[in-house]
Design an enzyme around this catalytic site. Sequence first.
Site, short mmCIF file in Angstrom:
data_model
loop_
_atom_site.label_atom_id
_atom_site.label_comp_id
_atom_site.label_asym_id
_atom_site.label_seq_id
_atom_site.Cartn_x
_atom_site.Cartn_y
_atom_site.Cartn_z
N CYS A 163 -2.81 2.32 -7.30
CA CYS A 163 -3.32 0.95 -7.50
C CYS A 163 -3.08 0.41 -8.91
CB CYS A 163 -4.83 0.91 -7.20
SG CYS A 163 -5.22 1.02 -5.44
N ILE A 164 -3.68 1.05 -9.91
CA ILE A 164 -3.75 0.46 -11.25
C ILE A 164 -2.38 0.20 -11.87
CG2 ILE A 164 -4.82 0.65 -13.52
CD1 ILE A 164 -6.77 0.42 -11.19
#
Length: 435
Positions: A272-273
């Site tokens: 995600c990040i």
Amino acid sequence: MTQSKLIDKLSNKTATIGIVGLGYVGLPLVLRYCEVGYRVIGFDVDQSKVSALLEGKSYIEHIGSDKIARFVGSSLQPTSDLSRVKEVDALIFCVPTPLGRHREPDLSFVVGTIESVAPYLHPGMVLSLESTTYPGTTDEELKPRIEALGFVVGKDIFLVFSPEREDPGNPMFSTQTIPKVCGGCTKECLQAGIALYDKVVDTIVPVSSTRAAELTKLLENIHRAVNIGLVNEMKVVADRMNIDLHEVIRAAATKPFGFVPYYPGPGIGGHCIPIDPFYLTWKAREFGVHTRFIELAGEVNSSMPDYVVSKIVDGLNSRKKAVSGSRILILGLAYKKNVDDSRESPSVVIMERLRDLGAQISYADPHIPAFPVMRAHRFSLSSVALTEESISSFDCVVLATDHDRFDYDLIRTNARLLVDCRGRFAEGAPNIVRA
């Protein structure tokens, strides 16, 4: 089947749930639906995953095989046969959304999946996309493909976006307890989406549209990316000033309002990040917006592996040792502590940088016994067992991921040079360098 009949089947758990993608997001969701009494068909193109599940075996460390074996053959039916989509009342997509070579969104898995299941869609279904993506994906990519089949979205098929919020290895939160954001293409779609998740999660957070739901997930992860970028930049400043940033963070965290602690590291990883902010920056350009703040944070975080390498080089130089030919051990291949997930891990980038400089690279990770198959990275390595002899045989040991299962006294005592990327060791020892 009408919307009311679909909602009734979802509410009384007689609906069959289909979940496409049985990885870190899809498999926990499969098990949750099984736990509450639904019949679930789990789809994955990776036959090795399907075979493992059919044998009652888990391939994700924090999910026990006993949980799989409990449901396989009864409520859970794993398969790679997408034609069985015609049997389900609900279909949830948990497929990857990576970045391309130039940091552009790669929707090939999402588009490929909807096109593969298209022949088996039927009236009275609810479809939910959980893969993180830019605002507009659901109604620009999925909705037209469904309508091209002759279905009316909101009447024949109900389409929602409900972003995954899994945090692998976090014992504090589960699929059940993490609130579920859900947005529909129409109000009828939203009602079907709420019914889909109502029995498996404690709290549902409805929003006005699929685009609002898509942007919600991006905001959550961009918030983290930006704050991690800030604290990583502060790490470099504090190092130049000879100040222990971890001490500063601990002190700042005593403020009971207005401050949330984030911690520096060798970069950012996971599914995600490192990826999600660029989905928004790409889409924002369509509207003439340049997301400078987000992109700056991405640049800072992306530069951290090079910063770590520079600290390794400096540490070796201070001992009159060149990085070329040095034996370097990376502790922790996973992108965060206590998990077996190495996706986008900065540890791998550091290993590649050091290998390119001529170092002999090894790694130790109790959660990842052999270097996994990756699309962009290749090492033929297995995890090194940590002993006094093995640790002391390396010219440099780099703590990249601070797993709880590491013996930190053993590492500190026997490492000739210890580069600490996680603030796990107290400064002052002659063999420790903070990075």
